[in-house]
Design an enzyme around this catalytic site. Structure first.
Site, PDB file in Angstrom:
ATOM      1  N   TYR A  36      36.002 -51.671 -84.386  1.00  0.00           N
ATOM      2  CA  TYR A  36      34.914 -50.823 -84.898  1.00  0.00           C
ATOM      3  C   TYR A  36      35.322 -49.346 -84.846  1.00  0.00           C
ATOM      4  O   TYR A  36      35.395 -48.660 -85.849  1.00  0.00           O
ATOM      5  CB  TYR A  36      33.656 -50.983 -84.041  1.00  0.00           C
ATOM      6  CG  TYR A  36      32.797 -52.187 -84.339  1.00  0.00           C
ATOM      7  CD1 TYR A  36      33.292 -53.301 -85.007  1.00  0.00           C
ATOM      8  CD2 TYR A  36      31.464 -52.214 -83.936  1.00  0.00           C
ATOM      9  CE1 TYR A  36      32.486 -54.404 -85.257  1.00  0.00           C
ATOM     10  CE2 TYR A  36      30.655 -53.305 -84.186  1.00  0.00           C
ATOM     11  CZ  TYR A  36      31.169 -54.396 -84.843  1.00  0.00           C
ATOM     12  OH  TYR A  36      30.362 -55.479 -85.076  1.00  0.00           O
TER      13      TYR A  36
ATOM     14  N   GLU B 146      26.113 -57.620 -77.913  1.00  0.00           N
ATOM     15  CA  GLU B 146      27.032 -56.967 -76.985  1.00  0.00           C
ATOM     16  C   GLU B 146      26.236 -56.354 -75.838  1.00  0.00           C
ATOM     17  O   GLU B 146      26.592 -56.489 -74.677  1.00  0.00           O
ATOM     18  CB  GLU B 146      27.826 -55.900 -77.738  1.00  0.00           C
ATOM     19  CG  GLU B 146      28.919 -55.264 -76.897  1.00  0.00           C
ATOM     20  CD  GLU B 146      29.741 -54.249 -77.697  1.00  0.00           C
ATOM     21  OE1 GLU B 146      29.514 -54.108 -78.915  1.00  0.00           O
ATOM     22  OE2 GLU B 146      30.609 -53.602 -77.079  1.00  0.00           O
TER      23      GLU B 146
HETATM   24  C1  LIG Z   1      37.221 -49.104 -72.088  1.00  0.00           C
HETATM   25  C2  LIG Z   1      36.734 -49.058 -73.485  1.00  0.00           C
HETATM   26  C3  LIG Z   1      36.818 -50.206 -74.284  1.00  0.00           C
HETATM   27  C4  LIG Z   1      36.429 -50.170 -75.617  1.00  0.00           C
HETATM   28  N1  LIG Z   1      36.598 -51.266 -76.400  1.00  0.00           N
HETATM   29  C5  LIG Z   1      36.360 -51.182 -77.739  1.00  0.00           C
HETATM   30  C6  LIG Z   1      36.700 -52.235 -78.615  1.00  0.00           C
HETATM   31  O1  LIG Z   1      37.208 -53.266 -78.180  1.00  0.00           O
HETATM   32  N2  LIG Z   1      36.488 -52.091 -79.930  1.00  0.00           N
HETATM   33  C7  LIG Z   1      35.914 -50.961 -80.432  1.00  0.00           C
HETATM   34  O2  LIG Z   1      35.713 -50.882 -81.639  1.00  0.00           O
HETATM   35  N3  LIG Z   1      35.576 -49.921 -79.638  1.00  0.00           N
HETATM   36  C8  LIG Z   1      35.796 -49.998 -78.302  1.00  0.00           C
HETATM   37  N4  LIG Z   1      35.499 -48.938 -77.481  1.00  0.00           N
HETATM   38  C9  LIG Z   1      35.007 -47.699 -78.076  1.00  0.00           C
HETATM   39  C10 LIG Z   1      33.587 -47.345 -77.728  1.00  0.00           C
HETATM   40  O3  LIG Z   1      32.694 -48.102 -78.466  1.00  0.00           O
HETATM   41  C11 LIG Z   1      33.434 -45.836 -77.977  1.00  0.00           C
HETATM   42  O4  LIG Z   1      34.153 -45.185 -76.977  1.00  0.00           O
HETATM   43  C12 LIG Z   1      32.000 -45.374 -77.942  1.00  0.00           C
HETATM   44  O5  LIG Z   1      31.348 -45.785 -79.103  1.00  0.00           O
HETATM   45  C13 LIG Z   1      31.863 -43.863 -77.794  1.00  0.00           C
HETATM   46  O6  LIG Z   1      32.578 -43.200 -78.800  1.00  0.00           O
HETATM   47  P1  LIG Z   1      33.602 -42.034 -78.424  1.00  0.00           P
HETATM   48  O7  LIG Z   1      34.495 -42.534 -77.384  1.00  0.00           O
HETATM   49  O8  LIG Z   1      34.189 -41.553 -79.689  1.00  0.00           O
HETATM   50  O9  LIG Z   1      32.696 -40.904 -77.792  1.00  0.00           O
HETATM   51  P2  LIG Z   1      31.801 -39.847 -78.564  1.00  0.00           P
HETATM   52  O10 LIG Z   1      30.977 -40.536 -79.573  1.00  0.00           O
HETATM   53  O11 LIG Z   1      32.652 -38.732 -78.999  1.00  0.00           O
HETATM   54  O12 LIG Z   1      30.819 -39.380 -77.394  1.00  0.00           O
HETATM   55  C14 LIG Z   1      31.190 -38.437 -76.387  1.00  0.00           C
HETATM   56  C15 LIG Z   1      29.977 -38.188 -75.515  1.00  0.00           C
HETATM   57  O13 LIG Z   1      28.898 -37.673 -76.299  1.00  0.00           O
HETATM   58  C16 LIG Z   1      27.741 -38.472 -76.166  1.00  0.00           C
HETATM   59  N5  LIG Z   1      27.015 -38.525 -77.427  1.00  0.00           N
HETATM   60  C17 LIG Z   1      27.502 -38.831 -78.639  1.00  0.00           C
HETATM   61  N6  LIG Z   1      26.534 -38.766 -79.561  1.00  0.00           N
HETATM   62  C18 LIG Z   1      25.394 -38.425 -78.923  1.00  0.00           C
HETATM   63  C19 LIG Z   1      24.037 -38.203 -79.325  1.00  0.00           C
HETATM   64  N7  LIG Z   1      23.665 -38.342 -80.588  1.00  0.00           N
HETATM   65  N8  LIG Z   1      23.122 -37.869 -78.389  1.00  0.00           N
HETATM   66  C20 LIG Z   1      23.492 -37.734 -77.102  1.00  0.00           C
HETATM   67  N9  LIG Z   1      24.759 -37.917 -76.663  1.00  0.00           N
HETATM   68  C21 LIG Z   1      25.696 -38.259 -77.564  1.00  0.00           C
HETATM   69  C22 LIG Z   1      28.259 -39.831 -75.766  1.00  0.00           C
HETATM   70  O14 LIG Z   1      27.280 -40.563 -75.075  1.00  0.00           O
HETATM   71  C23 LIG Z   1      29.439 -39.469 -74.888  1.00  0.00           C
HETATM   72  O15 LIG Z   1      28.984 -39.186 -73.602  1.00  0.00           O
HETATM   73  C24 LIG Z   1      35.895 -48.987 -76.151  1.00  0.00           C
HETATM   74  C25 LIG Z   1      35.758 -47.832 -75.329  1.00  0.00           C
HETATM   75  C26 LIG Z   1      36.196 -47.873 -74.025  1.00  0.00           C
HETATM   76  C27 LIG Z   1      36.059 -46.635 -73.198  1.00  0.00           C
END
Ligand SMILES: Cc1cc2nc3c(=O)[nH]c(=O)nc-3n(C[C@H](O)[C@H](O)[C@H](O)COP(=O)(O)OP(=O)(O)OC[C@H]3O[C@@H](n4cnc5c(N)ncnc54)[C@H](O)[C@@H]3O)c2cc1C
Ligand SMILES: Cc1cc2nc3c(=O)[nH]c(=O)nc-3n(C[C@H](O)[C@H](O)[C@H](O)COP(=O)(O)OP(=O)(O)OC[C@H]3O[C@@H](n4cnc5c(N)ncnc54)[C@H](O)[C@@H]3O)c2cc1C
Lengths: 376, 398, 393
Positions: free
Chosen positions: B128, B244
């Site tokens: 994703y 999930e």
């Molecule tokens: C260990 C691990 C395993 C994972 N496994 C998978 C996987 O198998 N497949 C896959 O597709 N993805 C996976 N992910 C990805 C995961 O879904 C994303 O990390 C998650 O969606 C957050 O996106 P980002 O890391 O880009 O953070 P960002 O979206 O950049 O967020 C950074 C911070 O801002 C906050 N934030 C963002 N938007 C808002 C808002 N509108 N209001 C308030 N706060 C906000 C977030 O809560 C976070 O604290 C994994 C992530 C991790 C850490």
């Protein structure tokens, strides 16, 4: 009352900042952490040359005679760089013990070497059952001839592998957790009967399990008075806590600045994350934790020399509690607000988080110090 | 309202217990108890055992190989699994793409994919997130362009857990740039051995390789591997996110963690006593346990609602928030219990080839990595901030 | 860096202590220390005592009645008073409107209003908030329309603390609806005896009458009672808010701690005092550590002459601690937080206390203190300010 830095302290700060900028790029640190000894002898030599190893040591023994605030200035910058050289164990703790309890002979021989970077020390106090109680000592030292025979196990001894001498707390009398009867010994690292198991720690340092099976030392190895080690440890660990608080403040400031910057540049939903109010308020809470931690860091470094032992101990414990709470919040939230990036080994954020997590454990965590504060 | 299990349920529990006790391989149980990572072959071995018993996918409808159990039995089953420290279910196949396929897939897809998910022969991962699309998933840019019977996929996915050991990936890709972002997304099943797919490791703060950045260069995917309609992928993805979130609520696992914490706290010494006797520490364990109990009852309430025909909606977000916070609280208390022995970080200790004595207590080594990795739980599966946004909108109408 | 108070500071501290010792009557001290209700006369008595010593308005310019103290001396002065259980200073005149008057007011206004503030013969209240304008103060709608030498004021103010005792009210009113909302506000000083002003009580959750609604119907206010320029009132209002927030709380927090310790020392838990209970002791220690932190945070920022961002975080942290202390006190008295006899909060209540005599004020104070995170710019608003002003978000 005055909370500003003197001109000398400002110069010291600038020069440590320069060092950190030049030598402590994340990649450079990563190499040090992965190297054989886990830090750089060249850096150590440079610290000697710049007078930092001599900073807190007395002038009559080749030191500079600085106070806790001077050390604080240095440690804060070390915290910003996540410096891995054994400054805490050798200079602050080792030097602290020599100054507070060393005999004239020990001081004369060892302190100048320490200042010159020719001697490193480690401090072996924790045991399997002791948790954070410095006086919970089962390691035994028995009188034999003029000297002593030491037997017992010490755990998680930081920087033991590279130390020339290890300061060991051992029981010369009394029961397991008695305050009286603990004696400190300067033990040669390579003496017979001492075996080590060396390993890396989660925050990028080195530590060892130290096993002593009939290690013999002379009477001149006793540091401080026989049976009077508890008070000495409390004094020196107080200094170490004051210094580690400064290191933590440096770590927290880096995290706070980086996270703020990240929120302003990372775009999701078409706007920088810094536009979301929950994140703004979280950031403000992180900022306030940093400011509170800094206040307590100043407080403890100004009071760690207080003549009133209760006031001194309360200051030390209060600061450690605050630093533990602030460090936990700032560390955890920095990871959280970086999202997936915060979880990577590649980014520096996780490394600061790990260091802050371990700083809470060092010399007793917040629960330990809260209880100590309440009992005082 | 009634909390008691029926006689039938109690008998069922005994059956499951007996089965697990007799069939769980001791080496696997031992690794799980120590918190060592369980290898893929071991997980597959255990899943095969469950499969042979017909229990591989308790929640699936019976017609696809599920059990047909009601919510209570499924709950009991999960409880017993946690009680015996069985390996965690890897969610991507059984809990995520499986239900998606039997809900939205065509017959050919069901026949092709469901059996190997059940047996554990084929492993899945989730594609994703992208570097630029995390919380804002709908902004994803990995493109799939139609070329005859194939899509040609180009782009970068990131944070893909287990991609390096997966056989298949389920992917969200952009098939259109018109209209709202959500309306141009399709859901593809992609064979990881297809030329042009290149997963690169991302090492996480626990020092381990769970995560990957996956590059797609002109990857050809047969159109028949698309789930449902083109440009309707967002609907399917959202369905999956709900699943999930529920699976992340982890009541059974957290009970297991709580048990481990208590065992460790009983072993550790403080002031000459066991740490669990220390009023402060005991108070913290009790507080965590109370939170876990209230979380469990929230779970049960929602499951009962679902059983009564009211599907779980945005409340799933509540389960996700509390479940992950409790997990973090328990892992944090566990490292706290270890005192100085949280510090040693010798990764090899976690391998089953390690045959030297442990550094410090033998339960210590696994705890720090678990604590560190648990920090991710409030980030993935829709971060807890995003879950709170969802509850504010969908439940509270803010 | 050092923590030592200078000798002259110590001498000053001794002087303040001696003054309080000689002038604060025991019954008044008791009222304060037990958290009982204070009457207007109690406040006036103490304010006039201080004024007799020339210490009532130390932060004013010297030529107007201020004293040339260092920030440390101000800090010591405030905190010595609180620790010694002096009645608090009513801030609306001396700390709030007076700085506005001496900074932005005309010579006539200074001469007319400052002396009666100094000798506490005139009481002031603050007319900012309205039913529709709380955190979003700039949206206020109370209108002032020019009519010759007067403004005619119509509208409603609310949450006006102690308006029932006030002789004067300083008010933000709308004099223009053009441009940004902030640009049409003026700052008026209004005589509470003017015809058309009606004050009605609002009873708060602690059962007390502290705040009021103030209704204005065709109230005529002489133009000469306007501070500074028309439509520039927002500038003066913001200046004042900074002072409102930068009140030192260290002393009052310590006072709360003393009371809490006294209570916990007397409460029993089985055979021992509540203080000896490890879990309560840990909470208390935790509070003390936070209080120490707050104190040092305040001391660190003491030197800054213009209160800025620090005022915002000191407000947040300080009020959190006020609330925490009141909560711990309520926890400490256990069941005896329940009885609620209004008269028991008045000194001279001559029935025996229900339960321990320190119990009666604990619940009212806990409920009353919820206000601290709301007023003077709620703690959420302070976080907004900090995220913008300090973190540049
Ligand atoms: C260990 C691990 C395993 C994972 N496994 C998978 C996987 O198998 N497949 C896959 O597709 N993805 C996976 N992910 C990805 C995961 O879904 C994303 O990390 C998650 O969606 C957050 O996106 P980002 O890391 O880009 O953070 P960002 O979206 O950049 O967020 C950074 C911070 O801002 C906050 N934030 C963002 N938007 C808002 C808002 N509108 N209001 C308030 N706060 C906000 C977030 O809560 C976070 O604290 C994994 C992530 C991790 C850490
Ligand atoms: C005991 C007491 C005494 C008072 N005395 C006086 C007085 O003497 N004179 C006077 O003029 N006023 C006085 N006030 C009023 C006080 O200043 C207001 O209550 C305050 O400004 C908040 O306004 P509000 O009550 O309308 O709440 P609202 O503004 O409606 O706020 C409600 C909630 O929403 C939050 N909120 C509002 N806006 C935002 C935002 N942008 N971001 C995040 N959160 C937000 C607030 O923090 C609060 O939690 C007093 C109040 C109290 C409780």
């Amino acid at each position: 009352m005055d909370f500003s830095l003197s001109e000398e302290q400002q110069m010291l700060k600038d020069s440590v900042q320069r060092f950190v900028r030049d030598e402590y790029e994340l990649e450079a640190r990563r190499k040090l952490v992965a190297s054989d000894i886990g830090y750089s002898e060249a850096n150590w030599a440079k610290m000697a040359e710049l007078g930092w190893l001599a900073l807190s040591l007395p002038e009559e023994y080749g030191g500079i005679g600085g106070n806790a605030v001077d050390t604080m200035v240095l440690m804060e910058e070390f915290g910003r760089g996540l410096v891995v050289e054994p400054y805490m164990t050798s200079i602050i703790i080792g030097g602290g013990f020599l100054m507070a309890g060393g005999s004239a002979a020990q001081k004369t021989v060892l302190l100048p070497k320490l200042a010159a970077g020719e001697l490193k020390l480690a401090f072996a106090y924790a045991e399997r059952q002791s948790r954070f109680d410095l006086n919970d000592v089962e390691c035994k030292a028995e009188k034999s001839g003029d000297g002593y025979t030491i037997t017992g196990h010490k755990g998680v001894v930081f920087h033991a592998a590279t130390a020339d001498k290890i300061i060991v707390s051992a029981r010369t009398s009394g029961g397991s957790r008695d305050e009286d009867g603990i004696t400190l010994f300067l033990v040669d690292n390579n003496c017979s009967g001492l075996t080590r198991r060396d390993y890396p720690t989660v925050d990028g340092l080195r530590a060892s399990e130290v096993e002593m099976d009939g290690v013999t030392v002379g009477a001149d190895a006793v540091l401080g008075s026989v049976g009077g080690g508890a008070a000495l440890m409390e004094e020196v660990v107080g200094l170490a806590i004051a210094a580690i608080c400064a290191e933590a403040v440096g770590c927290m400031d880096v995290l706070q600045e980086t996270t703020n910057e990240y929120l302003k540049t990372r775009v999701q939903f078409g706007v920088p994350l810094s536009k979301f109010q929950v994140l703004q308020h979280r950031m403000v809470d992180m900022f306030m934790e940093c400011e509170q931690a800094r206040s307590m860091c100043y407080m403890v470094n100004l009071k760690v020399g207080d003549e009133d032992p209760v006031e001194r101990a309360k200051s030390v414990s209060a600061a450690k509690v605050q630093i533990g709470n602030s460090g936990r919040f700032v560390g955890q939230q920095s990871v959280q607000l970086h999202g997936g990036m915060g979880m990577t080994d590649e980014l520096h954020v996780g490394h600061y988080f790990k260091r802050l997590t371990m700083i809470d454990t060092m010399f007793g965590n917040k629960d330990h110090h809260l209880k100590r504060y309440a009992d005082l | 309202m009634d909390l008691a299990f029926s006689d039938d349920d109690l008998a069922f529990r005994e059956d499951v217990r007996t089965f697990v006790a007799e069939n769980l391989p001791e080496d696997i149980a031992e690794s799980a108890r120590r918190g060592r990572p369980i290898s893929k072959p071991d997980i597959q071995r255990w899943q095969r055992i469950l499969y042979d018993q017909g229990w591989a996918a308790p929640a699936w409808p019976a017609e696809y190989g599920g059990t047909g159990w009601d919510a209570t039995k499924r709950y009991i089953f999960d409880e017993v699994m946690a009680e015996f420290d069985t390996p965690e279910t890897i969610p991507f196949g059984l809990l995520m793409v499986g239900p998606l396929i039997y809900t939205f897939g065509n017959d050919a897809q069901k026949a092709r994919f469901l059996p190997t998910i059940l047996t554990g022969e084929e492993w899945w991962c989730q594609g994703y997130s992208e570097p630029g699309a995390g919380s804002d998933l709908a902004s994803l840019q990995t493109k799939a362009v139609r070329d005859g019977d194939n899509y040609v996929v180009n782009g970068t996915k990131t944070w893909n857990s287990s991609a390096h050991i997966a056989d298949w990936v389920f992917c969200l890709v952009r098939t259109s740039n018109e209209g709202k972002q959500q309306e141009g997304i399709s859901f593809l099943l992609i064979d990881m051995t297809t030329p042009g797919i290149d997963p690169k490791p991302i090492i996480s703060i626990d020092g381990a390789h769970h995560l990957n950045m996956t590059y797609y260069t002109d990857v050809k995917v047969p159109v028949e591997n698309r789930i449902g309609e083109e440009n309707k992928g967002w609907t399917y993805a959202k369905f999956l996110l709900g699943h999930e979130r529920i699976s992340i609520s982890e009541v059974g696992l957290s009970k297991q963690r709580l048990r481990r914490l208590k065992t460790i706290a009983a072993e550790e010494r403080s002031h000459g006593e066991s740490l669990i006797e220390d009023p402060t520490f005991a108070g913290k364990i009790a507080a965590a346990e109370v939170r876990l109990i209230s979380h469990e009852y929230l779970n049960l309430r929602l499951l009962a609602e679902e059983a009564a025909g009211r599907p779980i909606g945005a409340e799933a977000s509540l389960l996700k928030i509390r479940g992950t916070e409790i997990r973090q609280e328990l892992t944090e208390l566990t490292i706290e219990a270890l005192g100085y022995y949280t510090a040693p970080f010798e990764m090899e200790q976690l391998s089953d080839r390690w045959n030297e004595p442990a550094i410090g207590p033998d339960y210590a080594a696994a705890q720090m990595p678990q604590f560190l990795f648990s920090r991710a739980a409030t980030i993935y599966g829709g971060s807890n901030e995003v879950q709170r946004n969802i509850i504010a909108k969908m439940v509270l109408g803010l | 860096m050092d923590l030592e108070f200078r000798d002259d500071d110590l001498a000053f501290q001794a002087e303040v202590r001696a003054f309080i010792g000689a002038n604060l009557p025991l019954d008044l001290q008791e009222k304060v220390s037990r958290g009982l209700h204070l009457e207007k006369d109690d406040y006036v008595f103490w304010q006039q005592k201080l004024n007799g010593q020339g210490w009532f308005a130390p932060h004013w310019p010297e030529d107007l009645g201020g004293v040339k103290w260092t920030p440390t001396q101000h800090f010591l002065f405030q905190n010595e008073q609180v620790e010694a259980n002096c009645p608090p200073i009513m801030p609306f005149g001396v700390r709030m409107v007076a700085p506005v008057i001496f900074t932005y007011g005309s010579m006539e206004q200074k001469q007319r209003f400052l002396p009666s503030i100094l000798d506490s013969t005139a009481w002031w209240c603050q007319g900012y908030s309205e039913p529709g304008a709380g955190s979003d103060l700039a949206s206020l709608q109370t209108k002032a329309v020019r009519d010759g030498d007067h403004y005619v004021v119509n509208g409603a103010k609310t949450w006006t603390t102690l308006a029932q005792h006030a002789d004067w009210i300083f008010c933000l009113v709308r004099t223009s609806s053009e441009g940004k909302p902030q640009e049409g506000i003026s700052f008026l000083l209004i005589d509470m005896t003017s015809p058309g002003i009606e004050v009605t009580p609002i009873i708060t959750i602690d059962g007390a009458h502290e705040v009021n609604s103030v209704f204005f119907t065709d109230v005529r206010v002489p133009v000469e009672n306007r501070i500074g320029e028309e439509n520039k009132g927002w500038t003066y209002a913001k200046f004042l808010l900074l002072f409102e927030r930068s009140n030192s709380l260290t002393g009052s927090l310590k006072q709360q701690l003393h009371r809490l310790r006294a209570v916990a020392g007397q409460e029993r838990l089985g055979a021992q005092s509540l203080m000896a209970d490890p879990s309560f002791a840990a909470k208390l220690a935790d509070y003390e550590v936070q209080l120490r932190t707050y104190e040092f945070l305040e001391l660190r920022t003491l030197g800054n002459s213009q209160p800025g961002a620090e005022a915002s975080y000191l407000k947040i942290i300080g009020t959190d601690l006020q609330q925490l202390a009141s909560e711990l006190t309520l926890q400490a008295v256990a069941y005896y937080g329940n009885p609620y006899i209004r008269d028991a909060l008045v000194l001279g209540y001559n029935q025996p206390a229900v339960g321990p005599d320190y119990a009666a004020p604990s619940a009212p104070q806990y409920f009353n203190y919820r206000k601290t995170a709301i007023y003077a710019g709620s703690n959420e608003i302070q976080r907004n300010i900090l995220s913008k002003a300090v973190l540049g978000m």
